[in-house]
Design a protein around this motif. Structure first.
Motif, PDB file in Angstrom:
ATOM      1  N   GLY A   1      22.117 -10.667  -9.550  1.00  0.00           N
ATOM      2  CA  GLY A   1      22.128 -10.809  -8.107  1.00  0.00           C
ATOM      3  C   GLY A   1      21.053 -10.006  -7.405  1.00  0.00           C
ATOM      4  N   ASN A   2      20.345  -9.107  -8.086  1.00  0.00           N
ATOM      5  CA  ASN A   2      19.354  -8.249  -7.461  1.00  0.00           C
ATOM      6  C   ASN A   2      18.013  -8.962  -7.308  1.00  0.00           C
ATOM      7  N   GLN A   3      17.065  -8.246  -6.692  1.00  0.00           N
ATOM      8  CA  GLN A   3      15.712  -8.802  -6.555  1.00  0.00           C
ATOM      9  C   GLN A   3      15.167  -9.123  -7.935  1.00  0.00           C
ATOM     10  N   MET A   4      14.619 -10.338  -8.072  1.00  0.00           N
ATOM     11  CA  MET A   4      14.097 -10.697  -9.391  1.00  0.00           C
ATOM     12  C   MET A   4      12.615 -11.084  -9.343  1.00  0.00           C
ATOM     13  N   ARG A   5      12.084 -11.365  -8.156  1.00  0.00           N
ATOM     14  CA  ARG A   5      10.650 -11.688  -8.104  1.00  0.00           C
ATOM     15  C   ARG A   5      10.074 -11.309  -6.746  1.00  0.00           C
ATOM     16  N   SER A   6       8.854 -10.829  -6.772  1.00  0.00           N
ATOM     17  CA  SER A   6       8.163 -10.424  -5.556  1.00  0.00           C
ATOM     18  C   SER A   6       6.896 -11.259  -5.383  1.00  0.00           C
ATOM     19  N   TYR A   7       6.730 -11.829  -4.192  1.00  0.00           N
ATOM     20  CA  TYR A   7       5.566 -12.650  -3.849  1.00  0.00           C
ATOM     21  C   TYR A   7       4.794 -11.904  -2.759  1.00  0.00           C
ATOM     22  N   VAL A   8       3.638 -11.357  -3.099  1.00  0.00           N
ATOM     23  CA  VAL A   8       2.866 -10.573  -2.133  1.00  0.00           C
ATOM     24  C   VAL A   8       1.608 -11.353  -1.744  1.00  0.00           C
ATOM     25  N   LEU A   9       1.489 -11.648  -0.442  1.00  0.00           N
ATOM     26  CA  LEU A   9       0.310 -12.349   0.077  1.00  0.00           C
ATOM     27  C   LEU A   9      -0.617 -11.396   0.827  1.00  0.00           C
ATOM     28  N   HIS A  10      -0.110 -10.213   1.182  1.00  0.00           N
ATOM     29  CA  HIS A  10      -0.902  -9.197   1.886  1.00  0.00           C
ATOM     30  C   HIS A  10      -0.262  -7.834   1.620  1.00  0.00           C
ATOM     31  N   PRO A  11      -1.035  -6.793   1.319  1.00  0.00           N
ATOM     32  CA  PRO A  11      -2.493  -6.659   1.413  1.00  0.00           C
ATOM     33  C   PRO A  11      -3.253  -7.149   0.169  1.00  0.00           C
ATOM     34  N   TYR A  12      -2.554  -7.580  -0.861  1.00  0.00           N
ATOM     35  CA  TYR A  12      -3.214  -8.149  -2.040  1.00  0.00           C
ATOM     36  C   TYR A  12      -2.465  -9.415  -2.415  1.00  0.00           C
ATOM     37  N   GLN A  13      -2.963 -10.147  -3.415  1.00  0.00           N
ATOM     38  CA  GLN A  13      -2.377 -11.426  -3.833  1.00  0.00           C
ATOM     39  C   GLN A  13      -1.743 -11.268  -5.208  1.00  0.00           C
ATOM     40  N   MET A  14      -0.404 -11.384  -5.270  1.00  0.00           N
ATOM     41  CA  MET A  14       0.261 -11.206  -6.556  1.00  0.00           C
ATOM     42  C   MET A  14       1.683 -11.747  -6.502  1.00  0.00           C
ATOM     43  N   VAL A  15       2.087 -12.450  -7.562  1.00  0.00           N
ATOM     44  CA  VAL A  15       3.490 -12.819  -7.757  1.00  0.00           C
ATOM     45  C   VAL A  15       3.916 -12.167  -9.056  1.00  0.00           C
ATOM     46  N   LYS A  16       4.989 -11.365  -8.975  1.00  0.00           N
ATOM     47  CA  LYS A  16       5.416 -10.618 -10.157  1.00  0.00           C
ATOM     48  C   LYS A  16       6.914 -10.725 -10.347  1.00  0.00           C
ATOM     49  N   ASP A  17       7.329 -11.040 -11.574  1.00  0.00           N
ATOM     50  CA  ASP A  17       8.739 -11.050 -11.926  1.00  0.00           C
ATOM     51  C   ASP A  17       9.137  -9.626 -12.287  1.00  0.00           C
ATOM     52  N   LEU A  18      10.167  -9.126 -11.626  1.00  0.00           N
ATOM     53  CA  LEU A  18      10.550  -7.730 -11.783  1.00  0.00           C
ATOM     54  C   LEU A  18      11.349  -7.474 -13.047  1.00  0.00           C
ATOM     55  N   ARG A  19      11.793  -8.534 -13.740  1.00  0.00           N
ATOM     56  CA  ARG A  19      12.545  -8.364 -14.988  1.00  0.00           C
ATOM     57  C   ARG A  19      11.623  -8.465 -16.185  1.00  0.00           C
ATOM     58  N   THR A  20      10.759  -9.466 -16.180  1.00  0.00           N
ATOM     59  CA  THR A  20       9.928  -9.754 -17.350  1.00  0.00           C
ATOM     60  C   THR A  20       8.558  -9.097 -17.293  1.00  0.00           C
ATOM     61  N   GLU A  21       8.158  -8.646 -16.078  1.00  0.00           N
ATOM     62  CA  GLU A  21       6.824  -8.099 -15.827  1.00  0.00           C
ATOM     63  C   GLU A  21       5.743  -9.187 -15.838  1.00  0.00           C
ATOM     64  N   PHE A  22       6.126 -10.447 -15.984  1.00  0.00           N
ATOM     65  CA  PHE A  22       5.141 -11.539 -15.939  1.00  0.00           C
ATOM     66  C   PHE A  22       4.590 -11.621 -14.522  1.00  0.00           C
ATOM     67  N   GLU A  23       3.264 -11.732 -14.398  1.00  0.00           N
ATOM     68  CA  GLU A  23       2.665 -11.785 -13.069  1.00  0.00           C
ATOM     69  C   GLU A  23       1.476 -12.739 -13.022  1.00  0.00           C
ATOM     70  N   VAL A  24       1.217 -13.244 -11.824  1.00  0.00           N
ATOM     71  CA  VAL A  24       0.121 -14.178 -11.585  1.00  0.00           C
ATOM     72  C   VAL A  24      -0.595 -13.751 -10.310  1.00  0.00           C
ATOM     73  N   GLY A  25      -1.920 -13.772 -10.332  1.00  0.00           N
ATOM     74  CA  GLY A  25      -2.696 -13.348  -9.176  1.00  0.00           C
ATOM     75  C   GLY A  25      -3.059 -14.468  -8.231  1.00  0.00           C
ATOM     76  N   ASN A  26      -2.387 -15.612  -8.344  1.00  0.00           N
ATOM     77  CA  ASN A  26      -2.685 -16.764  -7.493  1.00  0.00           C
ATOM     78  C   ASN A  26      -1.392 -17.297  -6.865  1.00  0.00           C
ATOM     79  N   PRO A  27      -0.906 -16.649  -5.793  1.00  0.00           N
ATOM     80  CA  PRO A  27       0.344 -17.085  -5.171  1.00  0.00           C
ATOM     81  C   PRO A  27       0.321 -18.526  -4.686  1.00  0.00           C
ATOM     82  N   SER A  28      -0.836 -19.008  -4.252  1.00  0.00           N
ATOM     83  CA  SER A  28      -0.927 -20.383  -3.746  1.00  0.00           C
ATOM     84  C   SER A  28      -0.532 -21.388  -4.823  1.00  0.00           C
ATOM     85  N   ALA A  29      -1.012 -21.167  -6.053  1.00  0.00           N
ATOM     86  CA  ALA A  29      -0.668 -22.071  -7.155  1.00  0.00           C
ATOM     87  C   ALA A  29       0.821 -21.991  -7.469  1.00  0.00           C
ATOM     88  N   VAL A  30       1.366 -20.777  -7.469  1.00  0.00           N
ATOM     89  CA  VAL A  30       2.798 -20.599  -7.754  1.00  0.00           C
ATOM     90  C   VAL A  30       3.630 -21.328  -6.706  1.00  0.00           C
TER      91      VAL A  30
END
Length: 370
Positions: free
Chosen positions: A319-348
């Motif tokens: 039930g807790n936070q499981m993913r963070s989508y940051v569009l500012h001040p940098y570009q990053m989508v990161k899964d907080l459980r797996t540590e998998f991350e992508v630097g292209n939020p638009s594609a995600v």
């Protein structure tokens, strides 16, 4: 594996080894025996005298045949690719060599996807999925974020050719949605999407703030398995209240002139579901009842899991936070459980979430085995 391989033979051997391992896990001999047994059951003339058993048999047969067909197709593609590369190398055909290397990249991705499929062994993993998205903290930004998430998942289903059926959308007053519920139809899609359950956080410059301040907003994703006739979720009529109303769209405008939309309240638990996408009140009630059954089935599973976790020390928190989508001040989508991350939020946000799904399934399997 990215781009055109510099060492085709090594990459081909790696893919072949992984496919062999997948075939071993799937136990193709046992799978063929199970299909033969199910085919015999399905051929019985009195099969449909018991509709629940018939549905279970035909559904299992379809899924098992699909599994065998998928792995057999991958094996055939691997064999064909080996021959194609050998012939192209002998003849010095650079065009065919390039084609073989491109095909190998795609084959590697498909084998990886099948490997993840073998990790979906939960009781309901092979079911269709019922997804509900709700806006949480963040005001109008959260409502907009919930709508962005719905679009992300619907774009993902489009990319894979999975049919979807939107049951209900509750629009927010200014922008976005309060909630939405839709069904995705595909083998193992519940097991795949279930790793998306939890709170998704968005950080961006708010388009609704005239001072252009950074805003953090939240939306919650719930993923349930579609109920089947064999699930026996008994809901007495006295335990529900059915309300009817007119379907509405953005801004509260009426979509039709009849009270065809249906809202069902399960009185013992307070669970509320609604459906307004069908043309008739009867169809909307039937669809809403299926969603209610799925929610009650999930509650039953959670109660059973809570009892088991009480005997353990800890357990995963969904039930807790499981993913963070940051569009500012940098570009990053990161899964907080797996540590998998992508630097292209638009594609995600355009539906490219397979990497997150595969990482989530692998992470869940590891935590279960830990």
């Amino acid at each position: 594996m990215t781009g055109v391989s510099a060492d085709f033979e090594a990459d081909l051997k790696d893919v072949a080894g992984k496919l062999t391992q997948v075939e071993s896990v799937m136990d193709l001999g046992a799978l063929r025996a199970e299909i033969a047994d199910l085919e015999q059951q399905a051929a019985k003339p009195d099969l449909w005298d018991d509709p629940e058993t018939a549905q279970k048999v035909t559904s299992q047969l379809s899924h098992r045949q699909g599994d065998l067909r998928r792995v057999s197709d991958l094996r055939q593609r691997l064999d064909d690719l080996t021959v194609l590369h050998e012939l192209a190398a002998e003849e010095g055909d650079s065009g065919s060599l390039a084609e073989a290397e491109t095909d190998l990249v795609q084959l590697a991705k498909d084998v990886d996807a099948l490997e993840v499929r073998t990790l979906l062994s939960g009781e309901y993993d092979d079911r269709n999925a019922v997804v509900t998205i709700r806006s949480e903290a963040g005001g109008v930004d959260a409502a907009d974020w919930a709508e962005m998430l719905m679009r992300m998942y619907l774009r993902w289903t489009e990319r894979h050719g999975y049919p979807t059926d939107v049951y209900d959308i509750s629009y927010a007053e200014e922008a976005g949605i309060k909630s939405a519920t839709f069904k995705v139809t595909a083998p193992y899609v519940y097991g795949t999407l279930s790793v998306e359950q939890g709170t998704h956080r968005l950080v961006r410059i708010s388009p609704f703030d005239n001072q252009n301040r950074r805003q953090t907003s939240f939306a919650h994703v719930e993923v349930l398995p579609e109920v089947e006739e064999v699930d026996h979720v008994d809901i007495p009529e006295k335990d529900i209240r059915v309300d009817v109303y007119r379907s509405s769209g953005p801004g509260g405008q009426s979509v039709n002139t009849t009270d065809s939309a249906v809202r069902i309240t399960h009185l013992p638990t307070g669970v509320v579901v609604s459906c307004q996408n069908e043309k008739s009140q009867l169809q909307n009630k039937a669809a809403a009842m299926k969603v209610l059954q799925a929610k009650l089935l999930q509650r039953k599973k959670e109660e059973e899991r809570a009892e088991m976790n009480a005997l353990k020390d800890g357990g995963s928190s969904w039930g807790n936070q499981m993913r963070s989508y940051v569009l500012h001040p940098y570009q990053m989508v990161k899964d907080l459980r797996t540590e998998f991350e992508v630097g292209n939020p638009s594609a995600v946000l355009d539906g490219e979430i397979d990497g997150f799904l595969e990482a989530g399934v692998r992470w869940r399997k590891q935590t279960e085995n830990a």
